[in-house]
Design a protein around this motif. Structure first.
Motif: not given
Length: 226
Positions: A190-201
């Motif tokens: 779940t944290i990895k998915k959130q971090i991927n979203g952060i990186l995209k932004k």
């Protein structure tokens, strides 16, 4: 003529003796003390309260002169502090002026330059020297450039979800994905998915890039004062 009372601080005897000789050529200059450490300088200034403090930067420690200047300026803001040093490093120059120093001379300055610096400081008329002016101009450009970067980063941060923002703060505190997952009581995936979203932004590929940029700009400190 009013007597100008002067204290010298330099851990190199040859430099102290040179300054003592220069001061001795002027009828209205009075040498109060000649010291070799920042700690001794603060004690002497408290006792004798000169008009001018001529200090080196690096003595018993790398920034002893700046530390002493800060202490002196906090107690006796009317004492004029002049740095005489071999250092021209931008960060040291800025640190000096942030701690009450009114003039900054290189040790190779001529006797006439040193005498003029003392008189100008005493009259509260110290010049902004060309070396300092160049550094200040460069700093102004750097600050202006940083402002635009900070605003762009703040815009991205403001677009994050509360969950993403909390994870980003933890990343900036150098927490691992596992530690963040444990703190938030969720799965690492779940944290990895959130971090991927952060990186995209942020349009970046690695969390280390984002963390480095935010910490360099002290972004969360800035955001906390907005």
């Amino acid at each position: 003529m009013e007597r100008i009372k002067i204290t010298i601080a330099d851990d190199m005897e040859a430099h102290r003796r040179r300054l003592e000789r220069i001061i001795g050529t002027q009828m209205n200059f009075e040498l109060l003390d000649s010291l070799e450490s920042g700690a001794a300088t603060v004690n002497s200034v408290c006792r004798r309260q000169p008009d001018i403090l001529l200090t080196d930067i690096e003595m018993e420690t790398r920034f002893a002169g700046i530390d002493a200047s800060k202490a002196v300026h906090s107690m006796y803001p009317d004492i004029k502090i002049i740095v005489l040093t071999v250092h021209e490093d931008d960060n040291i120059v800025y640190a000096a002026f942030q701690n009450g120093i009114v003039d900054y001379l290189i040790k190779s300055a001529t006797p006439d330059e040193i005498i003029a610096g003392i008189r100008s400081a005493y009259l509260d008329d110290s010049p902004i020297r060309p070396m300092i002016a160049r550094k200040l101009r460069s700093e102004m450009v750097r600050v202006k450039n940083n402002e635009s970067v900070v605003m762009a980063l703040l815009n991205i941060v403001s677009s994050l979800t509360p969950s993403q923002l909390e994870i980003l703060k933890l990343l900036c505190q150098h927490k691992s994905r596992q530690q963040i997952a444990e703190l938030r009581s969720v799965e690492v995936e779940t944290i990895k998915k959130q971090i991927n979203g952060i990186l995209k932004k942020f349009n970046m590929s690695r969390t280390s890039e984002v963390v480095k940029k935010l910490n360099e700009m002290n972004l969360f400190d800035i955001a906390g004062h907005l």
